[in-house]
Design a protein around this motif. Structure first.
Motif, PDB file in Angstrom:
ATOM      1  N   LEU A  61       0.823  -1.208   0.000  1.00  0.00           N
ATOM      2  CA  LEU A  61       0.000   0.000   0.000  1.00  0.00           C
ATOM      3  C   LEU A  61       0.861   1.264   0.000  1.00  0.00           C
ATOM      4  CD1 LEU A  61      -2.860  -1.024   2.473  1.00  0.00           C
ATOM      5  CD2 LEU A  61      -3.057  -0.706   0.026  1.00  0.00           C
ATOM      6  N   ASN A  62       1.945   1.246   0.804  1.00  0.00           N
ATOM      7  CA  ASN A  62       2.834   2.411   0.873  1.00  0.00           C
ATOM      8  C   ASN A  62       3.471   2.700  -0.491  1.00  0.00           C
ATOM      9  OD1 ASN A  62       2.354   2.971   3.517  1.00  0.00           O
ATOM     10  ND2 ASN A  62       4.072   1.797   4.290  1.00  0.00           N
ATOM     11  N   PRO A  96      -0.372  10.788  -7.600  1.00  0.00           N
ATOM     12  CA  PRO A  96      -0.030  12.210  -7.704  1.00  0.00           C
ATOM     13  C   PRO A  96      -0.448  12.957  -6.433  1.00  0.00           C
ATOM     14  CG  PRO A  96      -1.997  11.723  -8.984  1.00  0.00           C
ATOM     15  CD  PRO A  96      -1.491  10.410  -8.488  1.00  0.00           C
ATOM     16  N   SER A  97       0.296  13.971  -6.073  1.00  0.00           N
ATOM     17  CA  SER A  97      -0.075  14.774  -4.901  1.00  0.00           C
ATOM     18  C   SER A  97      -1.295  15.620  -5.250  1.00  0.00           C
ATOM     19  CB  SER A  97       1.076  15.688  -4.492  1.00  0.00           C
ATOM     20  OG  SER A  97       2.114  14.919  -3.973  1.00  0.00           O
ATOM     21  N   GLY A  98      -2.177  15.777  -4.271  1.00  0.00           N
ATOM     22  CA  GLY A  98      -3.377  16.582  -4.496  1.00  0.00           C
ATOM     23  C   GLY A  98      -4.638  15.802  -4.198  1.00  0.00           C
ATOM     24  N   LYS A 129      -5.783   6.630   7.020  1.00  0.00           N
ATOM     25  CA  LYS A 129      -6.094   6.607   8.453  1.00  0.00           C
ATOM     26  C   LYS A 129      -6.610   7.961   8.941  1.00  0.00           C
ATOM     27  CE  LYS A 129      -3.845   2.531   9.344  1.00  0.00           C
ATOM     28  NZ  LYS A 129      -3.906   2.062   7.967  1.00  0.00           N
ATOM     29  N   LEU A 130      -6.169   9.042   8.283  1.00  0.00           N
ATOM     30  CA  LEU A 130      -6.440  10.385   8.822  1.00  0.00           C
ATOM     31  C   LEU A 130      -7.680  11.043   8.223  1.00  0.00           C
ATOM     32  CD1 LEU A 130      -2.790  11.727   8.606  1.00  0.00           C
ATOM     33  CD2 LEU A 130      -3.973  11.067  10.699  1.00  0.00           C
ATOM     34  N   ILE A 178       3.181  11.533   1.130  1.00  0.00           N
ATOM     35  CA  ILE A 178       3.662  10.709   2.248  1.00  0.00           C
ATOM     36  C   ILE A 178       2.519   9.823   2.746  1.00  0.00           C
ATOM     37  CG2 ILE A 178       4.616  10.755   4.598  1.00  0.00           C
ATOM     38  CD1 ILE A 178       5.667  13.613   3.812  1.00  0.00           C
ATOM     39  N   ASP A 179       1.322  10.444   2.835  1.00  0.00           N
ATOM     40  CA  ASP A 179       0.153   9.678   3.276  1.00  0.00           C
ATOM     41  C   ASP A 179      -1.081  10.154   2.500  1.00  0.00           C
ATOM     42  OD1 ASP A 179      -0.657  12.087   4.382  1.00  0.00           O
ATOM     43  OD2 ASP A 179      -0.140  11.540   6.430  1.00  0.00           O
TER      44      ASP A 179
END
Lengths: 181, 125
Positions: free
Chosen positions: A62-63, A70-72, A98-99, A171-172
């Motif tokens: 998963l990581n 992509p970021s965003g 998780k967040l 990162i997450d």
């Protein structure tokens, strides 16, 4: 008995030493077998280790997937300029997330005034958050629990809904929109 | 080791300065008049200000896709306004204290609608 004692004495020294070595090894095995039965968890421990190994392998997978996104903003629905998640990615992102940031909670609270009141009274404190993949519905559900004293009454409110968008930071990933209407 | 600590502290300082410069009143007059304010979480408000409070017509955009266009009073969503949800659903109507209060129409992203009286975000049957 006397005969066997005499025949042992007649054996050569290397054979005696080898016999002693085999005896010690058997004794060690027996000792560990007895101790394992008394204190060890045996098959249960092996099963637990296997589950843990599988969990670590899944987390690594998963990581790796998260870092490739992509970021965003990532969405599971059409009609926006944001990155649209495929069904497979949607499930993977859901399982890896998780967040739940504050704006997603505040958005869900528009449709739950009691939760908003407790959340505000408690200084934006959340008791618990959850993000779960529902295998039957093939959907991602997210939510949170707030509790506190509201006008003299102890209340606990659970808010949950479909997680339809996420934020990828590189990162997450975080739940960005909970549709609870 | 000293160099590393210095580097970390220096980086933190630069980041803080950069963050501080990218937030706050970025355009116009955010005390009395028309201006654009950017918050640290990238929420933006562009509209009318009275005595440093959002008051009058304005648009508030949250980074996760919620957009409110309409009337503000004392920095809260008050009066007539429309809220766009991130999935395309909308609520258009009356607002009080930041919640759907009064007459309004909720339209789901699939086109389904519900019109009537709302109280603190709940539809009154």
């Amino acid at each position: 008995m006397e005969v066997s004692k005499n025949s042992f004495k007649t054996l050569s020294e290397p054979v005696k030493q080898f016999g002693g070595l085999v005896g010690i090894i058997i004794l060690i095995f027996l000792t560990f077998f007895v101790l394992n039965n008394i204190f060890g968890e045996g098959d249960e421990l092996v099963a637990k280790m296997k589950i843990e190994e599988e969990r670590i392998a899944e987390e690594r997978k998963l990581n790796k997937l998260i870092s490739s996104l992509p970021s965003g903003v990532l969405v599971s629905f059409d009609g926006t300029d944001n990155f649209k998640l495929s069904d497979e990615l949607y499930e993977a992102v859901c399982k890896a997330t998780k967040l739940i940031p504050q704006r997603a909670i505040m958005g869900a609270n528009f449709l739950n005034f009691r939760a908003h009141e407790i959340y505000t009274i408690n200084g934006n404190k959340i008791d618990e958050t959850f993000v779960k993949w529902d295998d039957e519905k093939n959907k991602c559900f997210a939510g949170f629990v707030v509790s506190g004293n509201n006008v003299g009454v102890d209340e606990t409110v659970k808010v949950s809904g479909e997680a339809l968008s996420f934020l990828s930071t590189g990162i997450d990933t975080r739940v960005y929109f909970i549709k609870n209407f | 080791m000293k160099k590393l600590i210095f580097f970390i502290l220096f980086s933190s300082l630069i980041t803080s300065i950069a963050l501080a410069r990218s937030t706050g009143c970025k355009e116009g007059n955010c005390e009395n008049g028309y201006g654009k304010w950017i918050y640290t979480d990238k929420t933006t408000y562009e509209g009318e200000w009275v005595a440093t409070k959002k008051h009058g017509q304005g648009t508030e955009t949250w980074p996760n896709g919620y957009i409110y266009k309409g009337e503000f009073k004392e920095s809260q969503w008050n009066g007539i306004g429309i809220l766009f949800f991130p999935d395309g659903s909308t609520y258009e109507g009356e607002w009080a204290n930041g919640f759907m209060n009064g007459k309004g129409t909720f339209t789901w992203s699939d086109g389904k609608q519900k019109t009537g009286i709302w109280k603190n975000g709940s539809f009154q049957e």
